[in-house]
Design a protein around this motif. Structure first.
Motif, PDB file in Angstrom:
ATOM      1  N   TRP A 190       0.701  -0.936   0.357  1.00  0.00           N
ATOM      2  CA  TRP A 190      -0.144   0.006   0.003  1.00  0.00           C
ATOM      3  C   TRP A 190       0.532   1.125  -0.470  1.00  0.00           C
ATOM      4  O   TRP A 190       0.239   2.419  -0.640  1.00  0.00           O
ATOM      5  CB  TRP A 190      -0.823  -0.035   1.162  1.00  0.00           C
ATOM      6  CG  TRP A 190      -2.628  -0.437   1.033  1.00  0.00           C
ATOM      7  CD1 TRP A 190      -2.898  -1.998   1.302  1.00  0.00           C
ATOM      8  CD2 TRP A 190      -3.189  -0.253   0.231  1.00  0.00           C
ATOM      9  NE1 TRP A 190      -3.708  -2.360   0.897  1.00  0.00           N
ATOM     10  CE2 TRP A 190      -3.989  -1.740   0.007  1.00  0.00           C
ATOM     11  CE3 TRP A 190      -3.207   0.071  -0.545  1.00  0.00           C
ATOM     12  CZ2 TRP A 190      -5.441  -1.692  -0.653  1.00  0.00           C
ATOM     13  CZ3 TRP A 190      -4.878   0.436  -1.389  1.00  0.00           C
ATOM     14  CH2 TRP A 190      -5.643  -0.599  -1.678  1.00  0.00           C
ATOM     15  N   ARG A 194       0.098   4.257  -2.787  1.00  0.00           N
ATOM     16  CA  ARG A 194       0.280   5.571  -2.590  1.00  0.00           C
ATOM     17  C   ARG A 194       1.567   6.021  -2.871  1.00  0.00           C
ATOM     18  O   ARG A 194       1.400   7.535  -3.799  1.00  0.00           O
ATOM     19  CB  ARG A 194       0.080   5.946  -0.825  1.00  0.00           C
ATOM     20  CG  ARG A 194      -0.919   5.473  -0.361  1.00  0.00           C
ATOM     21  CD  ARG A 194      -0.633   5.907   1.390  1.00  0.00           C
ATOM     22  NE  ARG A 194      -2.222   5.461   2.029  1.00  0.00           N
ATOM     23  CZ  ARG A 194      -3.008   5.804   2.278  1.00  0.00           C
ATOM     24  NH1 ARG A 194      -3.106   6.720   1.225  1.00  0.00           N
ATOM     25  NH2 ARG A 194      -3.996   4.933   2.738  1.00  0.00           N
ATOM     26  N   ARG A 197       0.819   6.780  -7.009  1.00  0.00           N
ATOM     27  CA  ARG A 197       0.204   7.908  -7.548  1.00  0.00           C
ATOM     28  C   ARG A 197       0.445   9.252  -7.674  1.00  0.00           C
ATOM     29  O   ARG A 197       0.722   9.901  -8.067  1.00  0.00           O
ATOM     30  CB  ARG A 197      -1.000   7.092  -6.338  1.00  0.00           C
ATOM     31  CG  ARG A 197      -1.667   6.397  -7.394  1.00  0.00           C
ATOM     32  CD  ARG A 197      -3.474   5.443  -6.124  1.00  0.00           C
ATOM     33  NE  ARG A 197      -3.944   6.926  -6.366  1.00  0.00           N
ATOM     34  CZ  ARG A 197      -5.298   6.207  -7.695  1.00  0.00           C
ATOM     35  NH1 ARG A 197      -4.762   5.147  -7.937  1.00  0.00           N
ATOM     36  NH2 ARG A 197      -5.704   7.468  -7.157  1.00  0.00           N
ATOM     37  N   GLN A 198       1.681   9.312  -6.336  1.00  0.00           N
ATOM     38  CA  GLN A 198       1.623  10.695  -5.831  1.00  0.00           C
ATOM     39  C   GLN A 198       2.322  10.732  -6.507  1.00  0.00           C
ATOM     40  O   GLN A 198       2.576  12.951  -7.475  1.00  0.00           O
ATOM     41  CB  GLN A 198       1.760  10.557  -4.534  1.00  0.00           C
ATOM     42  CG  GLN A 198       1.983  12.365  -4.129  1.00  0.00           C
ATOM     43  CD  GLN A 198       0.654  12.726  -3.554  1.00  0.00           C
ATOM     44  OE1 GLN A 198      -0.719  12.033  -3.307  1.00  0.00           O
ATOM     45  NE2 GLN A 198       0.556  14.225  -4.483  1.00  0.00           N
ATOM     46  N   ASP A 207      -3.997  13.438  -3.238  1.00  0.00           N
ATOM     47  CA  ASP A 207      -4.375  12.430  -4.753  1.00  0.00           C
ATOM     48  C   ASP A 207      -5.958  12.990  -4.351  1.00  0.00           C
ATOM     49  O   ASP A 207      -6.199  11.964  -2.668  1.00  0.00           O
ATOM     50  CB  ASP A 207      -3.783  10.734  -4.123  1.00  0.00           C
ATOM     51  CG  ASP A 207      -4.120   9.899  -4.519  1.00  0.00           C
ATOM     52  OD1 ASP A 207      -5.431   9.806  -5.411  1.00  0.00           O
ATOM     53  OD2 ASP A 207      -4.160   8.735  -4.651  1.00  0.00           O
ATOM     54  N   VAL A 210      -8.227   8.524  -2.569  1.00  0.00           N
ATOM     55  CA  VAL A 210      -8.041   7.818  -2.621  1.00  0.00           C
ATOM     56  C   VAL A 210      -8.646   6.652  -1.705  1.00  0.00           C
ATOM     57  O   VAL A 210      -9.026   5.788  -0.552  1.00  0.00           O
ATOM     58  CB  VAL A 210      -7.125   8.100  -0.693  1.00  0.00           C
ATOM     59  CG1 VAL A 210      -5.947   8.637  -1.292  1.00  0.00           C
ATOM     60  CG2 VAL A 210      -7.700   9.118   0.090  1.00  0.00           C
TER      61      VAL A 210
END
Length: 259
Positions: A190, A194, A197-198, A207, A210
């Motif tokens: 996870w 994160r 994606r960031q 983001d 989430v």
């Protein structure tokens, strides 16, 4: 990360016990029944997991890995597996797998079915064989599991989190050279979701999506090469068997290399 990313299951005590000489016999007798249930589609069946390593303390649950010619044909044998006391769980977080559990209140067996050629097969077997031939690592793994079972007696997610780094270290040692695609579960996975994606999609702001981590109609997968996470994808599931690919990305260091 929340517990919603963990497949739903009944809360049960996590117990790690000393190695039982009966475990190989329990595997052999169950494998015979499973081979009959899966029929001619089944090529071979392996004993995997900690109960397959002589002398290794483990949860008293026999892990079994049947290899089949066609993974989709396994869905046609659900009733046969149910007649043996198994509950069909589908992929259960790992793409291209079929997973069955036996013993709703007192778990006795887990069955992980893969199609021949799936890299997960080689990963399981290499890990097993490494533990069988490296007593120091087997002993360290046993001690870690006993410690985690005491610390998290009813929290299977944290139990798995606690093993994650050690298991990854064995993947790095034992020569496994495959790729894997798994639903994000552990803290490490996870955290990577994160970060990707960031870094690649939301550099200038927080983001805004989430909330999809909590939804069953959104799936977040990470891609492994050996023990390294090298990519990520976000799928949104729709009605009538449709889906949308929202994000797919491979880490910059692994691009243009055929992944």
């Amino acid at each position: 990360m929340t517990s919603s990313s963990m497949p739903k299951d009944i809360k049960r005590n996590i117990e790690v016990v000393a190695y039982d000489l009966l475990w190989p016999e329990m595997f052999a007798s169950e494998a015979t029944l499973i081979k009959q249930a899966l029929g001619n589609n089944c090529i071979t069946i392996h004993h995997i997991g900690s109960t397959s390593v002589p002398g290794l303390s483990a949860k008293p649950i026999i892990d079994i890995l049947p290899v089949v010619k066609d993974i989709q044909e396994v869905d046609k044998t659900t009733k046969s597996m149910e007649s043996l006391g198994y509950e069909a769980k589908g992929e259960y977080g790992i793409a291209f797998r079929r997973y069955f559990q036996k013993g709703r209140n007192i778990r006795t067996h887990n069955v992980h079915v893969y199609q021949e050629g799936d890299p997960e097969i080689n990963r399981y077997l290499k890990s097993r064989d490494w533990m069988r031939s490296h007593e120091d690592d087997a002993r360290a793994y046993a001690n870690l599991k006993i410690e985690l079972a005491v610390k998290f007696p009813q929290d299977i997610l944290q139990y798995c989190n606690g093993k994650d780094t050690f298991v990854a270290s064995i993947d790095a040692k034992d020569g496994f050279d495959g790729w894997r695609m798994v639903k994000a579960l552990t803290d490490r996975e996870w955290a990577t979701v994160r970060a990707i994606r960031q870094n690649f999609f939301f550099k200038s702001n927080i983001d805004p999506y989430v909330w999809t981590f909590e939804r069953t109609d959104h799936m977040h997968f990470v891609f492994y090469k050996n023990s390294d996470i090298i990519g990520y994808t976000h799928l949104q599931l729709w009605a009538e068997g449709r889906a949308a690919l929202r994000i797919i990305v491979i880490d910059e260091n692994y691009r243009n290399r055929g992944f």
